[in-house]
Design a protein around this motif. Sequence first.
Motif, short mmCIF file in Angstrom:
data_model
loop_
_atom_site.label_atom_id
_atom_site.label_comp_id
_atom_site.label_asym_id
_atom_site.label_seq_id
_atom_site.Cartn_x
_atom_site.Cartn_y
_atom_site.Cartn_z
N LEU A 1 45.87 41.70 37.75
CA LEU A 1 46.08 43.14 37.99
C LEU A 1 44.92 43.96 37.48
O LEU A 1 44.58 45.01 38.07
CB LEU A 1 47.39 43.59 37.33
N ALA A 2 44.32 43.53 36.38
CA ALA A 2 43.17 44.26 35.84
C ALA A 2 41.93 44.07 36.70
O ALA A 2 41.05 44.94 36.73
CB ALA A 2 42.89 43.79 34.41
N SER A 3 41.86 42.94 37.42
CA SER A 3 40.65 42.62 38.17
C SER A 3 40.71 43.07 39.63
O SER A 3 39.68 43.42 40.21
CB SER A 3 40.43 41.10 38.12
N CYS A 4 41.90 43.12 40.21
CA CYS A 4 42.02 43.35 41.65
C CYS A 4 43.01 44.47 41.97
O CYS A 4 43.90 44.78 41.18
CB CYS A 4 42.44 42.07 42.36
N ASP A 5 42.86 45.02 43.17
CA ASP A 5 43.76 46.09 43.62
C ASP A 5 45.12 45.55 44.02
O ASP A 5 46.14 46.22 43.82
CB ASP A 5 43.14 46.81 44.83
N ARG A 6 45.11 44.34 44.59
CA ARG A 6 46.36 43.75 45.08
C ARG A 6 46.50 42.34 44.52
O ARG A 6 45.51 41.64 44.31
CB ARG A 6 46.39 43.73 46.60
N VAL A 7 47.74 41.93 44.33
CA VAL A 7 48.03 40.61 43.77
C VAL A 7 49.12 39.95 44.60
O VAL A 7 50.09 40.61 44.99
CB VAL A 7 48.47 40.71 42.29
#
Length: 460
Positions: free
Chosen positions: A24-30
């Motif tokens: 979540l900290a690295s990407c917009d969507r998970v």
Amino acid sequence: MNTAVVLYTSDLRLHDHPPLRAALASCDRVVPLFVRDRAVERAGFAVPNRLAFLADCLADLDAGLRTRGGRLVLRSGEVVEEVCALVREAGAGEVHLAAGVSGYAQARERRLREALRAQGCALYTHEAVITAVAPGAVLPSGRGSDHFAVFTPYLRRWSELPPRRAAAAPRTVRVPEDIGSEEPPRRSAVTGTSPGLARGGECEARRLLTRWLSSGLARYEDTHDDLAADATSRLSPHLHFGTLSPVEAAQRARAAGGPGAEAFVRQLCWRDFHHQVLAARPEAATRDYRARDDRWRTGRDAEEEVQAWKDGRTGYPVVDAAMRQLRHEGWMHNRGRLLAAGFLAKTLYADWRTGARHFLDLLVDGDVANNQLNWQWVAGTGTDTRPNRVLNPVRQGLRHDPDGRYVHRWVPELAALPAPRVHEPWKLPAEERARYDYPEPLVDLTEAQARFREGRRGAS
């Protein structure tokens, strides 16, 4: 928008979940993904009790994600193939995973890393998700030692390590809308489960932990071996499936304080101890950690004795009570596990692997690290520093079930017998014994102990 995949394995929760937090900290969507692993099914680990508990866990995890705007994606097949397919489907640039310790988990991570690298996708593994302290985080001082083989020094070093702080559950999880998912499994569709099987899921785990901390922890040191009191936390299934963080469990217990907290945290450390042994020696899942060259008994008589043990018909009430609890609940009191396993491996002198397989067939908390290595500890082929000790089931019953209430509950044919007679029904007069539908002892304890010691001496 960039996308990450979080591969769930034995970490089915939202609270204190480093892989999910990192994604979540690295990407917009998970994309939270769980793969129903065909390899696990082929290996015989997908047994009814764990499948039913897993269904609860997956339903609860999906519900928790949906309250945060997301959902759980379910697929079936080979893990590496399914993850790679989803990465292509979602256009994901990274995959996050909790590091495993078994030989299978280690091999899966290697294969997954290689396959994702070929697709230009990075794999990030996160330590201390399944355990409170990561395997290898503490090591013996001696050169060349890659794990602790004795618990007490491990406990000392483990306790000195600054603990990771448990993280809160995320508030929002954005999942791509166009990613397909299979229907979640339903507990009601699983047949052959134990009648008293507990419910799974993170919500249930957190409820049990809160209740345990408020009403059970303070007296744990004094009552954890009391079979009838049932005063253990019963959190082991949730630790196995990862619906409860061991980091959070230790943190909250330490905050409560007291001797009970120390004793409980020690058990969490014992769990970590076996995980670090297995991580360093994955072959210990099936091979003796310390070979004794035992000549385990075989043949028809031995097979019949093992079957009587499985059925809870050994003639030793406390052993039979433990085995019947296992069949009814898919769980067994820790002291009962010790007595039942010791009886098979040392009194009957049957191969510990036979008992370990039976436990795995029924235990909802059965996993390779804790089940196999606890069995080896009891059999004297593992890390026990007193490998030839033999526990007397009569003395153990008198000590840990002095009122006979545990035996009365699980061996109802003896419910009319008061303690201490209930632990030695064969001492009753013949006409009185005839009134009970209960077998004579399989073996004489003195003769069995001599047989075991002779067998082990002969093997060495």
